[in-house]
Structures are given as C-alpha cells and as structure tokens.
Design a protein around this motif. Sequence first.
Motif, PDB file in Angstrom:
ATOM      1  N   THR A  36       0.819  -1.390  -0.130  1.00 17.51           N
ATOM      2  CA  THR A  36      -0.126  -0.365   0.540  1.00 17.51           C
ATOM      3  C   THR A  36       0.927   1.500  -0.425  1.00 17.51           C
ATOM      4  OG1 THR A  36      -1.785  -1.021   1.126  1.00 17.51           O
ATOM      5  CG2 THR A  36      -2.117   1.353   1.661  1.00 17.51           C
ATOM      6  N   TYR A  37       1.941   1.603   1.014  1.00 17.61           N
ATOM      7  CA  TYR A  37       2.545   2.115   0.506  1.00 17.61           C
ATOM      8  C   TYR A  37       3.812   2.888  -0.332  1.00 17.61           C
ATOM      9  CZ  TYR A  37       0.671   3.459   5.537  1.00 17.61           C
ATOM     10  OH  TYR A  37      -0.043   3.629   6.393  1.00 17.61           O
ATOM     11  N   SER A  38       4.062   1.352  -0.833  1.00 18.24           N
ATOM     12  CA  SER A  38       5.410   1.331  -2.087  1.00 18.24           C
ATOM     13  C   SER A  38       4.387   1.727  -2.677  1.00 18.24           C
ATOM     14  CB  SER A  38       5.405   0.082  -2.291  1.00 18.24           C
ATOM     15  OG  SER A  38       4.270  -0.867  -2.762  1.00 18.24           O
ATOM     16  N   ILE A  39       3.382   2.314  -3.032  1.00 14.71           N
ATOM     17  CA  ILE A  39       2.477   2.308  -4.356  1.00 14.71           C
ATOM     18  C   ILE A  39       2.130   4.077  -4.285  1.00 14.71           C
ATOM     19  CG2 ILE A  39       2.092   0.234  -5.402  1.00 14.71           C
ATOM     20  CD1 ILE A  39      -1.159   0.828  -3.840  1.00 14.71           C
ATOM     21  N   GLY A  40       2.538   4.750  -3.036  1.00 16.33           N
ATOM     22  CA  GLY A  40       1.566   6.427  -2.907  1.00 16.33           C
ATOM     23  C   GLY A  40       0.215   6.363  -2.266  1.00 16.33           C
ATOM     24  N   ILE A  41      -0.113   5.195  -1.810  1.00 17.83           N
ATOM     25  CA  ILE A  41      -1.393   5.310  -1.151  1.00 17.83           C
ATOM     26  C   ILE A  41      -1.190   5.288   0.269  1.00 17.83           C
ATOM     27  CG2 ILE A  41      -3.585   4.371  -0.404  1.00 17.83           C
ATOM     28  CD1 ILE A  41      -3.785   3.266  -3.552  1.00 17.83           C
ATOM     29  N   ASN A  42      -2.302   5.828   1.597  1.00 17.87           N
ATOM     30  CA  ASN A  42      -1.172   6.194   2.680  1.00 17.87           C
ATOM     31  C   ASN A  42      -2.780   4.917   3.658  1.00 17.87           C
ATOM     32  OD1 ASN A  42       0.898   7.665   2.276  1.00 17.87           O
ATOM     33  ND2 ASN A  42      -0.534   9.437   2.090  1.00 17.87           N
ATOM     34  N   SER A  43      -3.541   5.375   2.929  1.00 20.25           N
ATOM     35  CA  SER A  43      -4.890   4.393   3.463  1.00 20.25           C
ATOM     36  C   SER A  43      -5.412   2.391   3.361  1.00 20.25           C
ATOM     37  CB  SER A  43      -6.111   5.235   3.331  1.00 20.25           C
ATOM     38  OG  SER A  43      -6.977   4.332   3.953  1.00 20.25           O
ATOM     39  N   ARG A  44      -4.727   1.772   4.380  1.00 27.12           N
ATOM     40  CA  ARG A  44      -5.209   0.298   3.604  1.00 27.12           C
ATOM     41  C   ARG A  44      -6.663   0.061   3.462  1.00 27.12           C
ATOM     42  NH1 ARG A  44      -2.559  -4.536   6.742  1.00 27.12           N
ATOM     43  NH2 ARG A  44      -4.193  -6.415   5.543  1.00 27.12           N
ATOM     44  N   SER A  45      -7.106   1.255   3.428  1.00 29.33           N
ATOM     45  CA  SER A  45      -8.768   0.684   3.464  1.00 29.33           C
ATOM     46  C   SER A  45      -9.694   0.791   2.267  1.00 29.33           C
ATOM     47  CB  SER A  45     -10.158   1.470   4.439  1.00 29.33           C
ATOM     48  OG  SER A  45      -9.649   2.594   4.512  1.00 29.33           O
ATOM     49  N   TYR A  46      -8.239   1.988   1.851  1.00 27.27           N
ATOM     50  CA  TYR A  46      -8.723   2.715   0.179  1.00 27.27           C
ATOM     51  C   TYR A  46      -8.090   1.785  -0.391  1.00 27.27           C
ATOM     52  CZ  TYR A  46      -8.552   6.512  -3.048  1.00 27.27           C
ATOM     53  OH  TYR A  46      -8.865   6.910  -4.136  1.00 27.27           O
ATOM     54  N   PHE A  47      -7.303   1.362  -0.468  1.00 21.88           N
ATOM     55  CA  PHE A  47      -6.542   0.756  -1.081  1.00 21.88           C
ATOM     56  C   PHE A  47      -7.198  -1.077  -1.507  1.00 21.88           C
ATOM     57  CE2 PHE A  47      -3.381  -2.880  -1.826  1.00 21.88           C
ATOM     58  CZ  PHE A  47      -3.141  -3.252  -2.777  1.00 21.88           C
ATOM     59  N   SER A  48      -7.465  -1.394  -0.671  1.00 21.26           N
ATOM     60  CA  SER A  48      -8.441  -2.085  -0.619  1.00 21.26           C
ATOM     61  C   SER A  48     -10.145  -2.374  -1.279  1.00 21.26           C
ATOM     62  CB  SER A  48      -8.987  -2.846   0.876  1.00 21.26           C
ATOM     63  OG  SER A  48      -7.824  -3.466   1.918  1.00 21.26           O
ATOM     64  N   LYS A  49     -10.521  -0.739  -1.264  1.00 14.32           N
ATOM     65  CA  LYS A  49     -11.893  -0.621  -2.164  1.00 14.32           C
ATOM     66  C   LYS A  49     -11.617   0.338  -3.607  1.00 14.32           C
ATOM     67  CE  LYS A  49     -15.215   3.332  -2.606  1.00 14.32           C
ATOM     68  NZ  LYS A  49     -14.312   3.693  -3.408  1.00 14.32           N
ATOM     69  N   LEU A  50      -9.754  -0.069  -4.284  1.00 18.27           N
ATOM     70  CA  LEU A  50      -9.896   0.084  -5.759  1.00 18.27           C
ATOM     71  C   LEU A  50      -9.622  -1.138  -5.521  1.00 18.27           C
ATOM     72  CD1 LEU A  50      -7.460   3.371  -5.088  1.00 18.27           C
ATOM     73  CD2 LEU A  50      -9.903   3.375  -5.696  1.00 18.27           C
ATOM     74  N   PHE A  51      -8.475  -1.830  -5.226  1.00 15.71           N
ATOM     75  CA  PHE A  51      -8.384  -3.247  -5.578  1.00 15.71           C
ATOM     76  C   PHE A  51      -9.356  -4.372  -5.763  1.00 15.71           C
ATOM     77  CE2 PHE A  51      -6.408  -7.489  -5.982  1.00 15.71           C
ATOM     78  CZ  PHE A  51      -5.042  -6.913  -6.363  1.00 15.71           C
ATOM     79  N   LYS A  52     -10.648  -3.827  -5.525  1.00 14.70           N
ATOM     80  CA  LYS A  52     -11.538  -4.863  -5.113  1.00 14.70           C
ATOM     81  C   LYS A  52     -12.354  -4.442  -6.974  1.00 14.70           C
ATOM     82  CE  LYS A  52     -15.137  -7.473  -2.528  1.00 14.70           C
ATOM     83  NZ  LYS A  52     -15.435  -7.683  -1.326  1.00 14.70           N
ATOM     84  N   GLU A  53     -12.651  -2.704  -6.411  1.00 16.78           N
ATOM     85  CA  GLU A  53     -13.625  -2.510  -7.641  1.00 16.78           C
ATOM     86  C   GLU A  53     -12.619  -3.148  -8.763  1.00 16.78           C
ATOM     87  OE1 GLU A  53     -13.439   1.205  -7.350  1.00 16.78           O
ATOM     88  OE2 GLU A  53     -14.884   1.787  -5.736  1.00 16.78           O
TER      89      GLU A  53
END
Length: 339
Positions: A303-320
């Motif tokens: 999550t941090y290595s791709i420039g996203i600071n929120s794990r929940s936000y990353f999970s949301k984008l990935f699942k979409e």
Amino acid sequence: VSLTASNGVEIIKLLSEKLDTDIEKENNEYCVSIPEELGSGHVKAINFDNGISVIEADMLLNKSFRIRFKKDKLNPLVLLFNTESAVTHRNSSTAKKKKIECFESLMFSNDMKDHNTLTIQKGKPTSFLKIYINRKDFEEKLEEHVDNMNHDLETLFRDVNGVNLFSYSGHYTLAISEAIDAIKNCDTEGLVRSLFIEAKTYEILTLHFMQYSDDLNDPKKRQILRRSTIEKIEEAATLVKNDIATNFSVNQLAKEVGLNQNTLQSGFQHLFNCSVNDYIKEKRIARAKELIENSDLNITQITYSIGINSRSYFSKLFKEKYNLSPNEYLKQVRKDRSA
C-alpha cells in the motif's frame, strides 16, 4: 541554387540540372539522388490532378544547402511538414527567418514581389514533406465544397494568383504525422503506390486545414491535439509509471511537462479515455497486483510502496478492479506458489 517552379516535378527537374545528376522516373514519380560530394539521400516528387503536387525529401548533407525559390506568375500555396532536424525558411518581403523544428509545419504563399529560400544544414539528418497547391488549377475542386468552407480558408484559396503574402506555422497533429509516415514507408509500386500517396496527401491537407481553422479559435476552445502536445502527455504518463509512489497533483504534473492543467486533462481523456487521477489510480493498482504476484511484501508494505496512505482505500480500489480484496488475492497467489 535558384529555381522558378510551381510544382514538385518541375523542382525535381531543375534540381537535376543544377546538381548535374540524373532523374530516376517510375510511373509518375520523379526522384533525384543527392550527389556523393553533397552527401546522401533523395528528393522525390509526384504531381496529381487539380494542381496538387508533393515532394518527399530525406537526406544527410556534408555541405549546407540553400534553395532560392524565385517569384513566378502564379504563386502556389505551400505546406511544409518537418519530421527531423530543423530547416530555415525566409521570405524576401519581411526578411524574417523562420526555423521549422521537428514536428512543426509552415503554410505560406509569397506575394508578387517576394521570393523565398529554404536552408538545410550540413551534418544533420533532414526529412520533410512539402505539398504545393496551384490555386488556379484547384479552383474547380474548390467549387464543390465552398458552401461549407471556413471563411478564412475560402479567402486563402480565392487568392488564385498568389497576390497576397501569407504565413502560418505551428506543431502538427499526431494524425498528420502518421499520414506522413505512411507516405514515407509506402512499399507498394505502380498505380497502387500513386493512388495511396495521393489519398494520404489529401488526408494531410484535410487534417491541416482542420487544424488551421481550429487555431483561429481561442486557445481554450481548441479541439485538436498537436503532435508536440501528445508527446508531453505521454511524458506525463511515463513520469507516473516510473515514480508510482509520488503523489502527483494534476497541477504539478502539468508543470513538469510544460502544459496547462486543462490541456493535460483533455489529453489524458483523448489518449487514455480517463482523467489524470484515474490514470494514476489505474497504474497504482496494476503495480500493486504485480507486487502481490512477484514479491514477498505484505499488503501494508505494498500500500505504501504505491503511494497510497490508507489500507482501506487501497482495498476498496483493488476490489473494484479485480473483484477480490488484496488479502484474498494474496492468499490465492501464495497458495498457488506453494502448490
């Protein structure tokens, strides 16, 4: 050399005399090879109906070369599209020199007192396409479309004898660039080759006149992307892909490549069918998928290595995107690995 010529084939014939070299003719295409003492390369020309002719030049000279086009009874409308090292154009009326860089075009016509020169520098690969329009011969063709023609274009074409001095320059579009490449790389022969080059020449003219009309608009209302603009948009996309962890703002990215925000946004929409921010998200999620598949990083580290600071936000984008949460995909990948 000094020439008085109103079409491409006349220019080839006169160049052949001035350079003391033979003409190679195949069907309606005339070609002069650059003499060894001057360098290497060629200049080709074809004349078509309705006063249209095209010159294609590709050369590397060991001496700078200036061609002086003297005034004639009828001054053609000339379009020059440069595809490599800069060439310099000058007309005698204004005495101004215009350097035409790679991916730039110049459309011009002399007046009855004017002549113009084209200077090609030594030691630099030079390649350009030049289209001549004898407006007197083109008049019949013009009548078919005059009712729907832009007023400025109609005025330009109505000057059939070339009485008025005219000049317009700028970067040409990607579509024009692709049509020029198609002419340069055409490997067919005979009638098919001639028809193909004629069709591409008319395509270039159509696209160029559309661009000219578009340039008469306010810059903010222009619809056509120039080749140079597209290259800057591609540069912005490369910056994003190469530095995926940086939180680029649209404004910051635009400044990095020398565009305004509106042009950058419309360019991304045109090339990638999405906004700048959506493009960044897309590339980040694609990179995260690669890291899950090919590294031992955990989800937080990814999550941090791709420039996203929120794990929940990353999970949301990935699942979409992939219909699985990052954790579910990680378990699936590592289960497959262990198997």
